[in-house]
Write a protein that holds these residues in place. Sequence first.
Motif, PDB file in Angstrom:
ATOM      1  N   THR A 147       0.789  -1.248  -0.106  1.00 10.43           N
ATOM      2  CA  THR A 147      -0.069  -0.073  -0.090  1.00 10.43           C
ATOM      3  C   THR A 147       0.671   1.376  -0.092  1.00 10.43           C
ATOM      4  OG1 THR A 147      -0.201  -0.175   2.438  1.00 10.43           O
ATOM      5  CG2 THR A 147      -2.049  -1.015   1.232  1.00 10.43           C
ATOM      6  N   ILE A 165      -9.448  -2.942   0.716  1.00 12.23           N
ATOM      7  CA  ILE A 165      -8.046  -3.017   1.083  1.00 12.23           C
ATOM      8  C   ILE A 165      -7.523  -3.484   2.162  1.00 12.23           C
ATOM      9  CG2 ILE A 165      -5.867  -1.759   1.114  1.00 12.23           C
ATOM     10  CD1 ILE A 165      -7.208   0.223  -1.320  1.00 12.23           C
ATOM     11  N   TRP A 204      -6.836  -7.579   2.406  1.00 14.15           N
ATOM     12  CA  TRP A 204      -5.192  -8.033   2.009  1.00 14.15           C
ATOM     13  C   TRP A 204      -4.703  -8.722   3.168  1.00 14.15           C
ATOM     14  CZ3 TRP A 204      -3.352  -3.142  -1.291  1.00 14.15           C
ATOM     15  CH2 TRP A 204      -3.923  -3.247  -2.463  1.00 14.15           C
ATOM     16  N   LEU A 216      -5.146   3.796  -0.522  1.00 17.79           N
ATOM     17  CA  LEU A 216      -3.778   3.242  -0.423  1.00 17.79           C
ATOM     18  C   LEU A 216      -3.107   3.933   0.629  1.00 17.79           C
ATOM     19  CD1 LEU A 216      -2.695   2.339  -4.056  1.00 17.79           C
ATOM     20  CD2 LEU A 216      -3.513   0.844  -2.451  1.00 17.79           C
ATOM     21  N   ALA A 247      -4.575   2.972   3.883  1.00 14.98           N
ATOM     22  CA  ALA A 247      -4.107   1.713   4.476  1.00 14.98           C
ATOM     23  C   ALA A 247      -2.879   1.420   5.052  1.00 14.98           C
ATOM     24  CB  ALA A 247      -4.529   0.636   3.178  1.00 14.98           C
ATOM     25  N   ALA A 248      -1.995   2.353   4.126  1.00 16.58           N
ATOM     26  CA  ALA A 248      -0.449   2.401   4.745  1.00 16.58           C
ATOM     27  C   ALA A 248      -0.551   2.839   6.322  1.00 16.58           C
ATOM     28  CB  ALA A 248       0.116   3.219   3.515  1.00 16.58           C
ATOM     29  N   THR A 260      -1.008  -3.449  -7.678  1.00 19.23           N
ATOM     30  CA  THR A 260      -1.859  -2.380  -6.778  1.00 19.23           C
ATOM     31  C   THR A 260      -1.896  -1.039  -7.508  1.00 19.23           C
ATOM     32  OG1 THR A 260      -1.011  -3.343  -4.737  1.00 19.23           O
ATOM     33  CG2 THR A 260      -1.940  -1.117  -4.750  1.00 19.23           C
TER      34      THR A 260
END
Length: 296
Positions: A40, A75, A79, A183, A186-187, A219
């Motif tokens: 991510t 996500i 994931w 993303l 999520a990171a 991704t």
Amino acid sequence: MTRRGWVLFTLMAFLWGIPYLMIKVAVEGVSTPVLVFARTAVGAAILLPLALRRGGLRPLVPYWRPLLAFAVIEIVVPWWLLADAERHLTSSLTGLLIAASPIVGVVVARLTGAGEQLGTVRWVGLGVGLVGVVVLAGPGLTGGDPWAIVEVLVVAVCYATAPQIAARKLADVPSLPMTAACLGFAALVYAVPAGLTWPSALPSTPVLAALAGLALFCTALAFLVFFALIREVGTSRALVFTYVCPAVAVTAGVLLLAEPLTVAIVVSFVLILAGSVLATAARKAKQEQPVPAVPA
């Protein structure tokens, strides 16, 4: 389906068929949080500058609630589950179980009133594809890890639900900043868990290559193609590419990881691919319903 639709369909089948192989390789060298964080964070680092150059993230503010829901369902949750499950399952079986997504997608669309009407041919296609998945995954279900299988089935539900949110609640949101923001979020979620489980030594070259492939191709590139496919062919029809993903996953597993190739696999390939063609067959114009578009 249009020529552009078929190109996007084929590209997505590869981009989201090959990750199972890469995840299987990556989990041998890093923890689940590190894998998801790397995927991510690198994806966000690539897409965020492009999004800022094209107008920034301000247009996303009014949509923060559905964006948050989409990020979590597409996500953050799946994931983690995928990576954790592949510690116990083959990449082939994982890819096959995800093929339940189009069936779940049809149910979700019906329950939420998404408005996509399915004709007889498309219903037959979905049924044929599901039979192919059952023929192939059935023997594995009895000999696999039960919890890992449940994890992958939950992922299938997530992958069927998130596109409905994108199509119905985020139709006016540009896909590039939307993807970058999701993303990035999520990171941030995985930053601390990844830091706590960071490997003490540099992972092997195959692990690093798998992480790079997941972030760059499966991704960053895949999400842009994914939203373009939804806009081109509609949500339920777009999800049918997951019928082809198992073929890609099994082929990659057999050729590169020496996973078994059986008669059931060959028969299922035929059923899955035939089901994909039927399920994506064009309907007559008078039967078509407008599909919410996700701008590119």
